[in-house]
Design a protein around this motif. Structure first.
Motif, mmCIF file in Angstrom:
data_model
loop_
_atom_site.group_PDB
_atom_site.id
_atom_site.type_symbol
_atom_site.label_atom_id
_atom_site.label_comp_id
_atom_site.label_asym_id
_atom_site.label_seq_id
_atom_site.Cartn_x
_atom_site.Cartn_y
_atom_site.Cartn_z
ATOM 1 N N GLY B 85 26.671 13.443 -17.015
ATOM 2 C CA GLY B 85 26.623 13.976 -15.267
ATOM 3 C C GLY B 85 25.246 13.766 -15.442
ATOM 4 O O GLY B 85 25.158 12.767 -13.864
ATOM 5 N N LEU B 86 24.106 13.689 -15.567
ATOM 6 C CA LEU B 86 22.696 13.846 -15.268
ATOM 7 C C LEU B 86 22.715 12.147 -15.563
ATOM 8 O O LEU B 86 21.819 11.291 -14.520
ATOM 9 C CB LEU B 86 21.647 14.064 -16.547
ATOM 10 N N MET B 87 22.968 11.970 -16.105
ATOM 11 C CA MET B 87 22.773 10.047 -16.498
ATOM 12 C C MET B 87 24.124 9.778 -15.552
ATOM 13 O O MET B 87 23.179 8.146 -15.150
ATOM 14 C CB MET B 87 23.472 9.207 -18.191
ATOM 15 N N LEU B 88 25.075 9.858 -15.246
ATOM 16 C CA LEU B 88 25.714 9.602 -14.259
ATOM 17 C C LEU B 88 25.180 9.363 -13.127
ATOM 18 O O LEU B 88 25.118 8.367 -12.073
ATOM 19 C CB LEU B 88 27.246 10.208 -13.621
ATOM 20 N N ALA B 89 24.199 10.700 -12.759
ATOM 21 C CA ALA B 89 24.230 11.186 -11.512
ATOM 22 C C ALA B 89 22.868 10.009 -11.227
ATOM 23 O O ALA B 89 22.587 9.735 -10.053
ATOM 24 C CB ALA B 89 23.204 12.247 -11.378
ATOM 25 N N LEU B 90 21.913 9.811 -12.410
ATOM 26 C CA LEU B 90 20.786 8.654 -12.399
ATOM 27 C C LEU B 90 20.794 7.597 -12.300
ATOM 28 O O LEU B 90 20.167 7.383 -10.747
ATOM 29 C CB LEU B 90 20.014 9.307 -13.419
ATOM 30 N N LEU B 91 21.709 7.619 -12.148
ATOM 31 C CA LEU B 91 22.674 5.982 -12.731
ATOM 32 C C LEU B 91 22.858 5.851 -10.989
ATOM 33 O O LEU B 91 22.545 5.128 -10.271
ATOM 34 C CB LEU B 91 23.991 5.285 -13.524
ATOM 35 N N LEU B 92 24.137 6.876 -10.243
ATOM 36 C CA LEU B 92 24.380 6.252 -9.007
ATOM 37 C C LEU B 92 22.973 7.349 -7.782
ATOM 38 O O LEU B 92 24.136 6.986 -6.842
ATOM 39 C CB LEU B 92 25.707 7.126 -9.040
ATOM 40 N N PHE B 175 23.531 17.139 -9.584
ATOM 41 C CA PHE B 175 23.094 16.701 -9.984
ATOM 42 C C PHE B 175 22.454 15.826 -8.953
ATOM 43 O O PHE B 175 21.217 15.753 -8.392
ATOM 44 C CB PHE B 175 22.350 15.995 -10.942
ATOM 45 N N LEU B 176 23.536 15.069 -8.976
ATOM 46 C CA LEU B 176 23.562 14.345 -7.075
ATOM 47 C C LEU B 176 22.470 14.745 -6.044
ATOM 48 O O LEU B 176 22.040 14.524 -5.388
ATOM 49 C CB LEU B 176 24.438 13.302 -6.981
ATOM 50 N N ALA B 177 23.283 16.256 -5.915
ATOM 51 C CA ALA B 177 22.645 16.165 -4.449
ATOM 52 C C ALA B 177 21.690 16.768 -4.821
ATOM 53 O O ALA B 177 20.756 17.235 -3.839
ATOM 54 C CB ALA B 177 23.701 18.282 -4.567
ATOM 55 N N GLY B 178 21.146 17.439 -6.089
ATOM 56 C CA GLY B 178 19.678 17.887 -6.311
ATOM 57 C C GLY B 178 18.449 16.791 -6.532
ATOM 58 O O GLY B 178 17.536 17.128 -5.942
ATOM 59 N N LEU B 179 19.219 15.551 -6.738
ATOM 60 C CA LEU B 179 18.030 14.456 -6.393
ATOM 61 C C LEU B 179 17.773 13.835 -5.149
ATOM 62 O O LEU B 179 17.138 13.307 -4.737
ATOM 63 C CB LEU B 179 18.782 13.428 -7.523
ATOM 64 N N GLN B 180 18.931 14.123 -4.409
ATOM 65 C CA GLN B 180 19.096 13.967 -2.928
ATOM 66 C C GLN B 180 17.895 15.073 -2.185
ATOM 67 O O GLN B 180 17.025 14.001 -1.015
ATOM 68 C CB GLN B 180 19.959 13.552 -2.774
ATOM 69 N N THR B 181 17.542 16.037 -2.794
ATOM 70 C CA THR B 181 16.474 17.041 -1.923
ATOM 71 C C THR B 181 15.165 16.105 -2.604
ATOM 72 O O THR B 181 13.985 16.814 -2.412
ATOM 73 C CB THR B 181 16.520 18.028 -2.607
ATOM 74 N N ILE B 182 14.723 15.684 -3.569
ATOM 75 C CA ILE B 182 13.640 15.111 -3.767
ATOM 76 C C ILE B 182 12.873 13.830 -3.397
ATOM 77 O O ILE B 182 13.656 12.496 -2.827
ATOM 78 C CB ILE B 182 13.477 14.858 -5.507
ATOM 79 N N PRO B 183 11.818 14.581 -2.719
ATOM 80 C CA PRO B 183 11.344 13.407 -2.030
ATOM 81 C C PRO B 183 10.745 12.418 -2.983
ATOM 82 O O PRO B 183 10.499 12.634 -3.678
ATOM 83 C CB PRO B 183 9.936 14.017 -1.357
ATOM 84 N N LEU B 208 11.804 17.973 -10.703
ATOM 85 C CA LEU B 208 12.185 18.858 -9.365
ATOM 86 C C LEU B 208 13.889 18.978 -10.146
ATOM 87 O O LEU B 208 14.004 19.721 -8.039
ATOM 88 C CB LEU B 208 11.924 17.947 -8.641
ATOM 89 N N LEU B 209 13.781 18.780 -11.102
ATOM 90 C CA LEU B 209 15.732 19.600 -11.414
ATOM 91 C C LEU B 209 15.697 20.727 -11.671
ATOM 92 O O LEU B 209 16.951 21.293 -11.832
ATOM 93 C CB LEU B 209 16.276 18.532 -11.971
ATOM 94 N N ARG B 210 15.036 21.040 -11.652
ATOM 95 C CA ARG B 210 15.083 22.365 -12.739
ATOM 96 C C ARG B 210 15.560 23.814 -11.700
ATOM 97 O O ARG B 210 16.891 24.413 -12.374
ATOM 98 C CB ARG B 210 13.472 22.940 -12.596
ATOM 99 N N GLU B 211 16.026 23.610 -10.698
ATOM 100 C CA GLU B 211 17.162 24.620 -10.269
ATOM 101 C C GLU B 211 17.870 24.379 -10.221
ATOM 102 O O GLU B 211 18.759 25.240 -10.409
ATOM 103 C CB GLU B 211 16.615 24.634 -8.513
ATOM 104 N N THR B 212 18.226 23.016 -9.789
ATOM 105 C CA THR B 212 19.516 22.417 -9.582
ATOM 106 C C THR B 212 20.240 22.625 -11.647
ATOM 107 O O THR B 212 21.501 23.267 -11.618
ATOM 108 C CB THR B 212 20.169 21.303 -9.699
ATOM 109 N N LEU B 213 19.256 22.698 -12.782
ATOM 110 C CA LEU B 213 20.222 22.749 -14.011
ATOM 111 C C LEU B 213 20.008 24.098 -14.735
ATOM 112 O O LEU B 213 21.231 24.066 -15.316
ATOM 113 C CB LEU B 213 18.667 22.136 -14.591
ATOM 114 N N VAL B 214 19.155 24.381 -13.897
ATOM 115 C CA VAL B 214 19.955 26.955 -13.959
ATOM 116 C C VAL B 214 21.239 26.795 -13.254
ATOM 117 O O VAL B 214 21.685 27.124 -14.258
ATOM 118 C CB VAL B 214 18.707 27.384 -13.304
ATOM 119 N N ILE B 215 22.169 26.405 -12.396
ATOM 120 C CA ILE B 215 22.998 25.703 -12.252
ATOM 121 C C ILE B 215 23.839 25.146 -12.451
ATOM 122 O O ILE B 215 24.922 26.050 -13.204
ATOM 123 C CB ILE B 215 23.601 26.301 -10.937
#
Lengths: 424, 291
Positions: B85-92, B175-183, B208-215
């Motif tokens: 899921g994380l790999m796909l999110a990073l890719l997309l 993860f995608l949602a989390g990634l989009q919040t990173i400046p 910076l993805l830690r909070e998403t990762l917890v969920i």
């Protein structure tokens, strides 16, 4: 704008007032009365797949009985079992429900949840309307506890084309049956189209093998948990399951194959036989094939009498419902199983427990199968044994196939499961 | 207590009441039932103390198998479901052509019903006519073909692959949602400092993805512990009970065998082990994050 709203509101008030006045003229329908008779609403839970005839039949009933409203809810197999158990626990069972016989249906009368229909059966002469075996299988502790709807008989269905190609005929003895299994395998056909996800296909063979090796008396005792399953006859039956698996008489991976996947092998003539029941003409038609291309034989278990595996299905009525609702439910149950209704829907009805009905030409094997139970019958294993023990049998069948258990170990495991059940 | 202090409680009251009625009280009642032998209907419940628990742990081989399967499933989900899921999110998350379409494609199975996924995959695994074995035959790997769902050694993993296919879209979207919040600024600064892509991931993205990762970890773990529908539909717990999990065995005990006490004990066991893992995890991780 204000004017329009005022006009609409005036119309609405006028309409409500008119309706209010009108109700005085037609009080009987408003307060649940019709023709002086009180209107009764009953809830009815039944199966879905294979019961397409039920909804129109219930509509016919409501038309003929305007004072009875039927709230029909239809479920698939496992969901209805679950819904009934939950409803039984929370005292919210419907007024009438479908159930299978044996240990599946006994739960409700054993716990005092069903209406005792013994007197009604007597008064309404059920013995002249329904097959005796079906009434017997709807009776628990001497009390008739359900209106019989189906009496299903199992047999070995085979493809005539495959049998013709290999110049075979329906076997008359167990030895002949076994030699045909070998002949079919050598002829490049899977002999037994079994899909035993859920355990049923193999169980139907196991029970006939037990009947063959144990004989009717011991088989009945085993099913009543009055004899040890760690018996040479059971062990021999288990040996056969292992032997047939090793010889490739079942499809590859049969223990997790869905019965519908196994059926598809049967229709494609990649497999020769399937262990199904009186409903199977309908399955063949539903899948777009002609039932006349198939035939069925009684499993040659070499026993006098040669008994078939049977099971009944019934409508049980809630013992806690009001007398009016119970009366309406009995009326509905008897209506749905009366010969005229069965005849009207016979092509979809399955195997009726009702006597003197016309068998459709489209279900050419129904009569053969029903007649095959004439010499005697035993209750199908998954309804004869308690459900925990049935589950252990399914586990044993699979473990035999994988050589995880020897036949001896499987028999011992059955005995352990029975002891555990009895100690409850 | 002042009116000001009462105010939050007043606002919480409706939700709290529903929670108490729908979740807390039934859970408590289930716990209570786990100390009885009862068929769900009989007037009398027989108190048996811890017998139901002891029986499960000491004498029920299927329960032991189910527990092991749950742990395997959880481990698989935490590693593969979250990893992929994380790999796909990073890719997309990159500006690649058709990324919206790919997001849709990978997320699509998640909206399908578990039973539909189970039926489709069961047919794909069909030993003689299924896609998987036909594909292996076509590419010359005939010796690899097998009855995937019918062999105790492979059945659970085969079902897991189907569940992975269906479920990987959910962590991907989170993860995608989390990634989009990173400046972008930290990445630009990292590039100027000569950081390599993997260093950017490890020192910027991951923290910076830690909070998403917890969920994601918490929801994946809970979902893994209560997995049921896809297993029940694909194998029914078989062959030879090899794919039973705690939820399916609880279903059998409760609804098929009418052993309400045993079923309740299994469900409470499930709650207990989930809580034992989840509460410390969430507590520990949230202490370190901003949640």
């Amino acid at each position: 704008m204000k004017k329009t709203i005022s006009a609409l509101l005036s119309l609405l008030i006028a309409g409500v007032m008119a309706a209010g006045c009108g109700s005085g003229d037609n009080g009987s329908s408003e307060d649940g009365q019709n023709g002086g008779e009180k209107k009764v609403a009953i809830s009815f839970w039944a199966l879905n797949t294979g019961w397409e005839w039920l909804e129109p039949a219930v509509k016919d009933f409501e038309n003929a009985n305007p004072n009875i409203d039927v709230e029909l809810t239809q479920y698939e197999v496992d969901p209805i079992k679950e819904a009934l158990k939950v409803a039984a626990s929370s005292k919210t069972l419907p007024d009438m429900w479908f159930t299978w016989g044996g240990t599946l249906g006994s739960f409700y009368p054993e716990n005092g949840l069903t209406m005792d229909l013994t007197q009604i059966a007597k008064d309404h002469r059920w013995s002249e309307i329904y097959n005796k075996a079906a009434i017997d299988m709807s009776t628990y502790d001497g009390k008739v506890s359900g209106i019989p709807v189906h009496l299903n008989v199992l047999g070995m269905w085979y493809s005539k084309n495959v049998y013709d190609k290999l110049k075979l005929q329906a076997p008359k003895t167990f030895a002949e049956f076994e030699s045909q299994l070998a002949a079919l395998k050598n002829g490049g056909v899977v002999p037994l189209a079994f899909g035993s996800k859920g355990g049923w296909h193999t169980m139907r063979l196991t029970e006939q093998l037990i009947e063959h090796f144990a004989g009717p008396e011991l088989h009945d005792k085993l099913n009543r948990l009055e004899a040890s399953w760690n018996d040479p006859a059971v062990i021999k039956a288990f040996e056969k399951i292992q032997e047939y698996t090793d010889k490739g008489y079942f499809p590859k991976g049969y223990s997790s194959l869905d019965p519908t996947e196994a059926e598809s092998l049967f229709y494609q003539e990649q497999a020769a036989m399937i262990n199904e029941g009186t409903w199977f003409d309908g399955n063949i038609m539903e899948n777009g094939f002609d039932p006349n291309n198939y035939d069925v034989f009684k499993f040659p278990n070499d026993q006098p009498p040669s008994r078939a595996s049977v099971f009944a299905e019934m409508f049980q009525i809630n013992g806690g419902s009001s007398p009016e609702k119970q009366e309406a439910a009995v009326k509905l149950g008897e209506y749905l199983t009366r010969p005229e209704v069965v005849n009207k829907y016979i092509e979809q009805y399955g195997s009726p427990a009702t006597l003197n009905v016309n068998i459709s030409e489209k279900t050419p094997h129904l009569k053969t199968l029903l007649d095959s139970a004439g010499d005697g019958a035993f209750l199908i294993t998954d309804q004869a044994l308690p459900q925990e023990v049935v589950q252990k049998l399914f586990e044993a069948q699979d473990k035999l196939a994988f050589h995880e258990w020897t036949p001896q170990q499987a028999a011992e495991a059955m005995d352990e499961a029975i002891a555990k059940y009895k100690s409850k | 207590m002042t009116a000001r202090a009462l105010k939050p409680w007043l606002f919480l009251l409706p939700a709290l009441t529903i929670y108490l009625i729908v979740i807390f009280v039934p859970s408590l009642y289930t716990f209570y039932l786990s100390f009885f032998k009862w068929n769900g209907v009989a007037a009398d419940k027989v108190f048996v103390g811890l017998d139901n628990y002891a029986d499960l742990i000491l004498h029920d081989s299927v329960f032991a198998r189910a527990l092991k399967n749950n742990l395997l499933w959880t481990a698989g989900s935490l590693i593969l479901m979250i990893g992929i899921g994380l790999m796909l999110a990073l890719l997309l998350n990159k500006r690649i052509k058709g990324r919206i379409v790919f997001r849709g494609i990978f997320y699509f199975p998640y909206v399908l019903s578990g039973v539909i996924v189970a039926t489709s995959w069961a047919w794909m695994y069909n030993p003689t006519q299924g896609f998987v074995n036909k594909l292996l035959e076509t590419i010359g790997l005939e010796s690899w073909t097998r009855a995937w769902l019918a062999e105790p050694e492979t059945a659970l993993y085969a079902v897991f692959v189907a569940a992975l296919w269906q479920g990987v879209g959910q962590p991907m979207v989170l993860f995608l949602a989390g990634l989009q919040t990173i400046p972008h600024d930290p990445y630009e600064a990292a590039v100027l400092d000569g950081a390599k892509p993997y260093q950017s991931f490890w020192y910027i993205t991951f923290p910076l993805l830690r909070e998403t990762l917890v969920i994601v970890v918490a929801t994946t773990m809970i979902a893994s512990m209560k997995v049921y529908d896809i297993i029940y539909a694909m194998t029914g717990g078989g062959p030879a009970e090899s794919t039973q999990v705690l939820s399916s065995w609880m279903y059998y005990q409760t609804f098929k065998f009418a052993n309400i006490g045993t079923g309740s004990a299994i469900s409470f066991f499930l709650v207990l082990i989930t809580m034992v893992v989840i509460i410390p995890y969430v507590y520990y991780t949230t202490k370190r994050s901003h949640l």
